[in-house]
Design a protein around this motif. Structure first.
Motif, PDB file in Angstrom:
ATOM      1  N   PHE A 174     -90.939  16.943  32.906  1.00  0.00           N
ATOM      2  CA  PHE A 174     -91.505  17.427  34.274  1.00  0.00           C
ATOM      3  C   PHE A 174     -92.118  18.639  34.196  1.00  0.00           C
ATOM      4  O   PHE A 174     -92.984  18.993  34.808  1.00  0.00           O
ATOM      5  CB  PHE A 174     -90.404  17.352  35.168  1.00  0.00           C
ATOM      6  N   ALA A 175     -91.665  19.635  33.325  1.00  0.00           N
ATOM      7  CA  ALA A 175     -91.592  21.290  33.507  1.00  0.00           C
ATOM      8  C   ALA A 175     -93.015  21.405  32.703  1.00  0.00           C
ATOM      9  O   ALA A 175     -93.517  20.909  31.674  1.00  0.00           O
ATOM     10  CB  ALA A 175     -90.770  22.094  33.019  1.00  0.00           C
ATOM     11  N   ASP A 176     -94.034  22.441  33.105  1.00  0.00           N
ATOM     12  CA  ASP A 176     -95.074  22.971  32.408  1.00  0.00           C
ATOM     13  C   ASP A 176     -94.567  24.260  31.684  1.00  0.00           C
ATOM     14  O   ASP A 176     -94.203  24.910  32.270  1.00  0.00           O
ATOM     15  CB  ASP A 176     -96.165  23.546  33.605  1.00  0.00           C
ATOM     16  N   THR A 177     -94.749  23.746  30.398  1.00  0.00           N
ATOM     17  CA  THR A 177     -94.164  25.068  29.512  1.00  0.00           C
ATOM     18  C   THR A 177     -95.595  25.385  28.679  1.00  0.00           C
ATOM     19  O   THR A 177     -95.191  26.048  27.686  1.00  0.00           O
ATOM     20  CB  THR A 177     -93.070  24.443  28.423  1.00  0.00           C
ATOM     21  N   SER A 178     -96.644  25.095  29.105  1.00  0.00           N
ATOM     22  CA  SER A 178     -97.898  25.777  28.219  1.00  0.00           C
ATOM     23  C   SER A 178     -97.799  27.313  28.048  1.00  0.00           C
ATOM     24  O   SER A 178     -98.048  27.566  27.123  1.00  0.00           O
ATOM     25  CB  SER A 178     -99.124  25.246  29.009  1.00  0.00           C
ATOM     26  N   GLU A 179     -97.423  27.857  29.070  1.00  0.00           N
ATOM     27  CA  GLU A 179     -97.698  29.393  29.106  1.00  0.00           C
ATOM     28  C   GLU A 179     -96.387  29.765  28.144  1.00  0.00           C
ATOM     29  O   GLU A 179     -96.515  30.564  27.189  1.00  0.00           O
ATOM     30  CB  GLU A 179     -97.266  30.016  30.469  1.00  0.00           C
ATOM     31  N   PHE A 180     -95.475  29.108  28.366  1.00  0.00           N
ATOM     32  CA  PHE A 180     -94.159  29.595  27.445  1.00  0.00           C
ATOM     33  C   PHE A 180     -94.358  29.386  26.083  1.00  0.00           C
ATOM     34  O   PHE A 180     -94.031  30.320  25.159  1.00  0.00           O
ATOM     35  CB  PHE A 180     -92.792  28.879  27.942  1.00  0.00           C
ATOM     36  N   ARG A 181     -94.849  28.252  25.841  1.00  0.00           N
ATOM     37  CA  ARG A 181     -95.154  27.724  24.521  1.00  0.00           C
ATOM     38  C   ARG A 181     -96.492  28.715  23.875  1.00  0.00           C
ATOM     39  O   ARG A 181     -96.301  29.174  22.365  1.00  0.00           O
ATOM     40  CB  ARG A 181     -95.442  26.208  24.258  1.00  0.00           C
ATOM     41  N   GLU A 182     -97.377  29.095  24.558  1.00  0.00           N
ATOM     42  CA  GLU A 182     -98.380  29.883  24.198  1.00  0.00           C
ATOM     43  C   GLU A 182     -97.974  31.309  23.712  1.00  0.00           C
ATOM     44  O   GLU A 182     -98.107  31.563  22.735  1.00  0.00           O
ATOM     45  CB  GLU A 182     -99.342  30.161  25.390  1.00  0.00           C
ATOM     46  N   ILE A 183     -96.797  31.841  24.420  1.00  0.00           N
ATOM     47  CA  ILE A 183     -96.178  33.119  24.236  1.00  0.00           C
ATOM     48  C   ILE A 183     -95.392  33.168  22.925  1.00  0.00           C
ATOM     49  O   ILE A 183     -95.318  33.891  22.055  1.00  0.00           O
ATOM     50  CB  ILE A 183     -95.525  33.796  25.304  1.00  0.00           C
ATOM     51  N   GLU A 184     -94.570  31.949  22.862  1.00  0.00           N
ATOM     52  CA  GLU A 184     -93.826  31.579  21.690  1.00  0.00           C
ATOM     53  C   GLU A 184     -94.566  31.740  20.491  1.00  0.00           C
ATOM     54  O   GLU A 184     -94.250  32.160  19.421  1.00  0.00           O
ATOM     55  CB  GLU A 184     -92.869  30.501  21.939  1.00  0.00           C
ATOM     56  N   PHE A 185     -95.691  30.956  20.401  1.00  0.00           N
ATOM     57  CA  PHE A 185     -96.443  30.785  19.206  1.00  0.00           C
ATOM     58  C   PHE A 185     -97.317  32.068  18.955  1.00  0.00           C
ATOM     59  O   PHE A 185     -97.310  32.268  17.838  1.00  0.00           O
ATOM     60  CB  PHE A 185     -97.338  29.825  19.455  1.00  0.00           C
ATOM     61  N   LYS A 186     -97.661  32.920  19.842  1.00  0.00           N
ATOM     62  CA  LYS A 186     -98.132  34.218  19.697  1.00  0.00           C
ATOM     63  C   LYS A 186     -96.882  35.272  18.924  1.00  0.00           C
ATOM     64  O   LYS A 186     -97.537  35.859  18.102  1.00  0.00           O
ATOM     65  CB  LYS A 186     -98.476  34.740  21.111  1.00  0.00           C
ATOM     66  N   HIS A 187     -95.848  34.967  19.236  1.00  0.00           N
ATOM     67  CA  HIS A 187     -94.914  35.742  18.603  1.00  0.00           C
ATOM     68  C   HIS A 187     -93.975  35.009  17.515  1.00  0.00           C
ATOM     69  O   HIS A 187     -92.784  35.365  17.505  1.00  0.00           O
ATOM     70  CB  HIS A 187     -93.920  36.423  19.673  1.00  0.00           C
ATOM     71  N   TRP A 188     -94.717  33.969  17.030  1.00  0.00           N
ATOM     72  CA  TRP A 188     -93.715  33.147  16.309  1.00  0.00           C
ATOM     73  C   TRP A 188     -93.246  33.933  15.040  1.00  0.00           C
ATOM     74  O   TRP A 188     -91.783  33.353  15.014  1.00  0.00           O
ATOM     75  CB  TRP A 188     -94.763  32.104  15.557  1.00  0.00           C
ATOM     76  N   GLU A 189     -93.604  34.648  14.239  1.00  0.00           N
ATOM     77  CA  GLU A 189     -92.867  35.344  13.299  1.00  0.00           C
ATOM     78  C   GLU A 189     -91.863  36.216  13.962  1.00  0.00           C
ATOM     79  O   GLU A 189     -90.645  36.169  12.931  1.00  0.00           O
ATOM     80  CB  GLU A 189     -93.831  36.169  12.501  1.00  0.00           C
ATOM     81  N   GLU A 190     -91.983  36.962  14.919  1.00  0.00           N
ATOM     82  CA  GLU A 190     -90.641  37.585  15.426  1.00  0.00           C
ATOM     83  C   GLU A 190     -89.719  36.695  15.941  1.00  0.00           C
ATOM     84  O   GLU A 190     -88.298  36.916  15.726  1.00  0.00           O
ATOM     85  CB  GLU A 190     -91.195  38.511  16.693  1.00  0.00           C
ATOM     86  N   VAL A 191     -90.149  35.621  16.390  1.00  0.00           N
ATOM     87  CA  VAL A 191     -89.098  34.389  17.211  1.00  0.00           C
ATOM     88  C   VAL A 191     -88.197  33.769  16.210  1.00  0.00           C
ATOM     89  O   VAL A 191     -87.410  33.451  16.183  1.00  0.00           O
ATOM     90  CB  VAL A 191     -89.750  33.656  17.800  1.00  0.00           C
ATOM     91  N   LYS A 192     -88.741  34.059  14.954  1.00  0.00           N
ATOM     92  CA  LYS A 192     -87.824  33.405  13.641  1.00  0.00           C
ATOM     93  C   LYS A 192     -86.736  34.043  13.488  1.00  0.00           C
ATOM     94  O   LYS A 192     -85.927  33.615  13.013  1.00  0.00           O
ATOM     95  CB  LYS A 192     -88.820  33.298  12.532  1.00  0.00           C
ATOM     96  N   LYS A 193     -86.803  35.445  13.801  1.00  0.00           N
ATOM     97  CA  LYS A 193     -85.685  36.398  13.505  1.00  0.00           C
ATOM     98  C   LYS A 193     -84.815  36.666  14.670  1.00  0.00           C
ATOM     99  O   LYS A 193     -83.871  36.754  14.371  1.00  0.00           O
ATOM    100  CB  LYS A 193     -86.340  37.647  12.978  1.00  0.00           C
ATOM    101  N   LYS A 194     -85.467  36.481  16.128  1.00  0.00           N
ATOM    102  CA  LYS A 194     -84.555  36.861  17.008  1.00  0.00           C
ATOM    103  C   LYS A 194     -85.296  36.050  18.170  1.00  0.00           C
ATOM    104  O   LYS A 194     -86.385  35.566  18.256  1.00  0.00           O
ATOM    105  CB  LYS A 194     -84.643  38.298  17.520  1.00  0.00           C
ATOM    106  N   SER A 195     -84.585  35.815  19.271  1.00  0.00           N
ATOM    107  CA  SER A 195     -84.796  34.877  20.280  1.00  0.00           C
ATOM    108  C   SER A 195     -86.129  35.539  21.215  1.00  0.00           C
ATOM    109  O   SER A 195     -86.400  36.815  21.037  1.00  0.00           O
ATOM    110  CB  SER A 195     -83.648  34.850  21.452  1.00  0.00           C
ATOM    111  N   LEU A 196     -86.771  34.624  21.867  1.00  0.00           N
ATOM    112  CA  LEU A 196     -88.032  34.961  22.561  1.00  0.00           C
ATOM    113  C   LEU A 196     -87.615  35.852  23.533  1.00  0.00           C
ATOM    114  O   LEU A 196     -88.219  36.944  24.081  1.00  0.00           O
ATOM    115  CB  LEU A 196     -88.690  33.712  23.060  1.00  0.00           C
ATOM    116  N   LEU A 197     -86.305  35.724  24.292  1.00  0.00           N
ATOM    117  CA  LEU A 197     -85.792  36.688  25.379  1.00  0.00           C
ATOM    118  C   LEU A 197     -85.932  38.194  24.740  1.00  0.00           C
ATOM    119  O   LEU A 197     -86.377  39.083  25.401  1.00  0.00           O
ATOM    120  CB  LEU A 197     -84.375  36.210  25.447  1.00  0.00           C
TER     121      LEU A 197
END
Length: 165
Positions: A35-58
């Motif tokens: 149901f949810a629109d996660t497009s912005e969430f995913r865009e930011i997650e992919f933008k920071h993909w290398e960092e997110v591999k090491k620690k949470s997006l939060l």
């Protein structure tokens, strides 16, 4: 009984689909979630993909920005659930991988899908069954059906079944 099976809204309820859902011929709505629109969430997650591999997006974007993303996600899924509720038809759903669960939402005092479904009288199946008239519906919520095999085996023992996952 005429059943409308729908899903993958991602924050939008297309007018053609809404018109069909409003049809007097439709007796039951089954949904596969998302149901949810996660497009912005995913865009930011992919933008920071290398960092997110090491620690949470939060931790990468900070609590304020993360809260803002979750709030938008929660509101977008709530809008779709509210629209479904206004159809005044039984709605049975599972949640999809884009939907915000209470477990994460409650950390930020936001409503997750479990609370929203309850609020709008929508039956949310996680790993259980429900029946409507003479139909038993088995539902498994989650990503990639990791535990669905056992649910499928149990549901095959039912006389009438619809598997929704």
């Amino acid at each position: 009984m005429k059943i409308l099976a729908i899903g993958d809204f991602h924050g939008k309820f297309p007018n053609k689909l809404l018109k069909l859902a409003k049809s007097k011929e439709i007796d039951l709505i089954l949904s596969t979630g998302d149901f949810a629109d996660t497009s912005e969430f995913r865009e930011i997650e992919f933008k920071h993909w290398e960092e997110v591999k090491k620690k949470s997006l939060l931790k990468v974007i900070g609590k304020t920005r993360y809260f803002s993303l979750l709030k938008k996600q929660s509101l977008s899924q709530e809008r779709i659930l509210k629209t479904l509720s206004k159809l005044k038809k039984p709605v049975i759903t599972i949640y999809g991988n884009s939907d915000l669960l209470n477990k994460e939402a409650n950390k930020f005092s936001i409503k997750g899908i479990e609370s929203q479904c309850k609020k709008f009288n929508i039956k949310l199946l996680k790993t259980n069954f429900t029946s409507i008239e003479n139909i038993t519906i088995a539902g498994f919520s989650g990503y990639r059906g990791a535990m669905s095999k056992g649910l499928t085996e149990i549901s095959l023992k039912q006389k009438t079944k619809i598997l929704n996952y």
